[in-house]
Design an enzyme around this catalytic site. Structure first.
Site, PDB file in Angstrom:
ATOM      1  CB  SER A  66      31.421  43.836  47.178  1.00  0.00           C
ATOM      2  OG  SER A  66      32.291  43.144  47.779  1.00  0.00           O
ATOM      3  NE  ARG A  67      30.203  37.311  48.342  1.00  0.00           N
ATOM      4  CZ  ARG A  67      30.855  36.252  48.210  1.00  0.00           C
ATOM      5  NH1 ARG A  67      29.928  34.989  48.574  1.00  0.00           N
ATOM      6  NH2 ARG A  67      32.168  35.942  47.683  1.00  0.00           N
ATOM      7  CE  LYS A  93      35.605  34.705  30.091  1.00  0.00           C
ATOM      8  NZ  LYS A  93      36.941  34.260  31.015  1.00  0.00           N
ATOM      9  CG  ASP A 134      36.754  31.546  33.300  1.00  0.00           C
ATOM     10  OD1 ASP A 134      35.960  31.748  33.605  1.00  0.00           O
ATOM     11  OD2 ASP A 134      37.763  32.540  33.137  1.00  0.00           O
TER      12      ASP A 134
HETATM   13  P1  NAP Z   1      37.184  36.875  41.453  1.00  0.00           P
HETATM   14  O1  NAP Z   1      38.535  37.499  41.793  1.00  0.00           O
HETATM   15  O2  NAP Z   1      36.775  35.527  42.465  1.00  0.00           O
HETATM   16  O3  NAP Z   1      35.939  37.982  41.962  1.00  0.00           O
HETATM   17  C1  NAP Z   1      34.572  37.553  41.726  1.00  0.00           C
HETATM   18  C2  NAP Z   1      33.840  38.399  42.828  1.00  0.00           C
HETATM   19  O4  NAP Z   1      32.311  37.910  42.757  1.00  0.00           O
HETATM   20  C3  NAP Z   1      34.328  38.141  44.146  1.00  0.00           C
HETATM   21  O5  NAP Z   1      35.275  38.791  44.565  1.00  0.00           O
HETATM   22  C4  NAP Z   1      33.008  38.056  44.942  1.00  0.00           C
HETATM   23  O6  NAP Z   1      33.133  39.653  45.219  1.00  0.00           O
HETATM   24  C5  NAP Z   1      31.879  37.985  43.884  1.00  0.00           C
HETATM   25  N1  NAP Z   1      31.233  36.785  44.182  1.00  0.00           N
HETATM   26  C6  NAP Z   1      31.784  35.244  44.158  1.00  0.00           C
HETATM   27  N2  NAP Z   1      31.019  34.630  44.580  1.00  0.00           N
HETATM   28  C7  NAP Z   1      29.781  35.156  45.143  1.00  0.00           C
HETATM   29  C8  NAP Z   1      28.385  34.766  45.477  1.00  0.00           C
HETATM   30  N3  NAP Z   1      28.120  33.607  45.847  1.00  0.00           N
HETATM   31  N4  NAP Z   1      27.709  35.669  45.684  1.00  0.00           N
HETATM   32  C9  NAP Z   1      28.033  37.097  45.334  1.00  0.00           C
HETATM   33  N5  NAP Z   1      29.126  37.558  45.169  1.00  0.00           N
HETATM   34  C10 NAP Z   1      30.067  36.693  44.754  1.00  0.00           C
HETATM   35  O7  NAP Z   1      36.806  36.406  40.211  1.00  0.00           O
HETATM   36  P2  NAP Z   1      37.423  37.236  38.858  1.00  0.00           P
HETATM   37  O8  NAP Z   1      38.801  36.873  38.298  1.00  0.00           O
HETATM   38  O9  NAP Z   1      37.236  38.786  38.996  1.00  0.00           O
HETATM   39  O10 NAP Z   1      36.477  36.577  37.772  1.00  0.00           O
HETATM   40  C11 NAP Z   1      34.987  37.478  37.499  1.00  0.00           C
HETATM   41  C12 NAP Z   1      34.411  36.942  36.269  1.00  0.00           C
HETATM   42  O11 NAP Z   1      35.195  37.770  35.254  1.00  0.00           O
HETATM   43  C13 NAP Z   1      34.696  35.654  35.867  1.00  0.00           C
HETATM   44  O12 NAP Z   1      33.355  35.059  34.898  1.00  0.00           O
HETATM   45  C14 NAP Z   1      35.667  35.346  35.126  1.00  0.00           C
HETATM   46  O13 NAP Z   1      35.585  34.746  33.681  1.00  0.00           O
HETATM   47  C15 NAP Z   1      35.585  37.035  34.479  1.00  0.00           C
HETATM   48  N6  NAP Z   1      37.067  37.465  33.898  1.00  0.00           N
HETATM   49  C16 NAP Z   1      37.967  37.091  34.685  1.00  0.00           C
HETATM   50  C17 NAP Z   1      39.379  37.595  34.092  1.00  0.00           C
HETATM   51  C18 NAP Z   1      40.591  37.511  34.978  1.00  0.00           C
HETATM   52  O14 NAP Z   1      41.668  37.682  34.527  1.00  0.00           O
HETATM   53  N7  NAP Z   1      40.562  37.024  36.248  1.00  0.00           N
HETATM   54  C19 NAP Z   1      39.532  38.162  32.898  1.00  0.00           C
HETATM   55  C20 NAP Z   1      38.266  38.598  32.316  1.00  0.00           C
HETATM   56  C21 NAP Z   1      37.278  37.991  32.725  1.00  0.00           C
HETATM   57  P3  NAP Z   1      32.638  40.191  46.491  1.00  0.00           P
HETATM   58  O15 NAP Z   1      33.076  39.285  47.755  1.00  0.00           O
HETATM   59  O16 NAP Z   1      33.017  41.509  46.695  1.00  0.00           O
HETATM   60  O17 NAP Z   1      31.006  40.100  46.712  1.00  0.00           O
END
Ligand code: NAP
Length: 309
Positions: free
Chosen positions: A36-37, A90, A168
């Protein structure tokens, strides 16, 4: 069998809500490293990006990628090139070609690639498939509504190109549709509403057709108040029922029926990953992504009210 060490990359909402709890309870996996960043996970080795991790993977042979699809691809490619097994959250990739190329790379390196679809693991998905298979499907209505402020609080990436807006969550419905029907229906129309100043849709209306003649339609909407409503209303020549709670329950006459063996989705995702890794196999179903890409290909687009968090 001893649990296998695993690394988890992208410590955001879904990692904290689902992946980490599922891994902590898993008999198959031991969370060894977090990538994680900006965040860290207690009690495991922490790395700030994939390169730093790949320089010191220790005993880890498998990486789960819970980042958004854009940055996830570079992580996946590097991990596979280093000979590691990879699980993708996904939606698996921003484009179909990139996903196919990743698949070819994994095949050529002899590693497991698992493009996971968590909603497909819902406890009621198999029951729904069985009920439809034993009847003639007349109508199926997807109703996938949630409050984006709850499901993606402040996550601007959901509106950016390469991500899917309301598709999404909508792709979760497609992932279920692809396994409960014999025939993957094709889209005949899609009407999207895109908030002024944003790139991706906040709502969409969909119509599908099947060779067998069932009427299939859907509404995806991110402007829903309260708890999510993830439902499919299903009418067959043997009666009507609903698949509810994103594939977790079946309702008949407004009441949930009891189902055997209900387990939450993410423990089953990680169980499946363990089976694939142990058997040196991969799992990769493009149909939900193809339906999503088709929706964007044929969409009529309308600009709607601006969206602010
Ligand atoms: P999120 O809270 O924004 O987390 C994604 C993480 O990815 C961020 O915390 C960041 O982590 C990392 N990230 C983002 N941009 C990056 C980059 N350019 N380089 C490296 N690391 C990066 O998003 P999320 O809701 O968890 O969703 C992530 C995935 O899970 C998506 O594909 C989404 O469709 C899927 N998903 C989400 C949900 C939901 O309810 N939110 C449910 C099922 C599936 P760091 O800052 O720790 O690096």
């Amino acid at each position: 069998m001893a649990p296998m060490p695993i690394a988890l990359a992208g410590i955001g909402k879904i990692a904290r809500d689902e992946h980490i709890p599922a891994l902590i309870d898993s008999p198959d996996w031991r969370l060894d490293a977090a990538i994680s960043r900006s965040a860290s996970v207690d009690g495991v080795r922490n790395f700030s990006d994939i390169d730093e991790f790949l320089a010191d993977p220790g005993e880890v042979r498998t990486v789960a990628l819970a980042l958004p699809p854009g940055p996830r691809m570079a992580y996946a490619r590097k991990a596979i090139e280093a000979g590691l097994n990879v699980m993708l959250e996904k939606p698996p990739a921003p484009t179909l070609t990139e996903l196919r190329n990743l698949w070819s790379l994994a095949q050529s390196r002899g590693v497991t690639l698992y493009a996971s679809w968590h909603s497909r693991m819902g406890a009621a998905v198999e029951e729904t498939r069985r009920r439809i298979a034993e009847a003639r499907l007349r109508r199926l209505r997807i109703d996938w509504r949630e409050d984006v402020r709850q499901s993606h609080p402040g996550q601007d990436w959901v509106w950016e190109p390469g991500n899917l807006g309301v598709f999404d969550p909508g792709i979760n419905a497609f992932s279920i549709l692809a396994v409960i029907l014999d025939e993957t229906p094709h889209l005949t129309s899609c009407r999207m509403e895109i908030p002024e100043g944003r790139q991706m849709p906040i709502a969409a209306d969909l119509d599908f057709a099947t060779v067998a003649g069932a009427e299939i339609s859907g509404r995806l909407d991110w402007r829903h108040d309260g708890d999510p409503s993830w439902r499919m209303e299903i009418e067959t020549d043997r009666g009507t029922f609903a698949l509810t709670r994103s594939g977790s329950a079946v309702e008949v006459d407004g009441a949930e029926i009891s189902l055997d063996g209900s387990v939450a989705e993410y423990p089953l995702v990680y169980k499946r990953l363990a089976e694939l890794v142990r058997a040196s196999e991969s799992e990769f179903d493009l149909r939900p992504m193809t339906l999503t890409a088709d929706a964007f290909l044929i969409a009529e687009r309308r600009v709607g009210a601006p969206f602010e968090w």
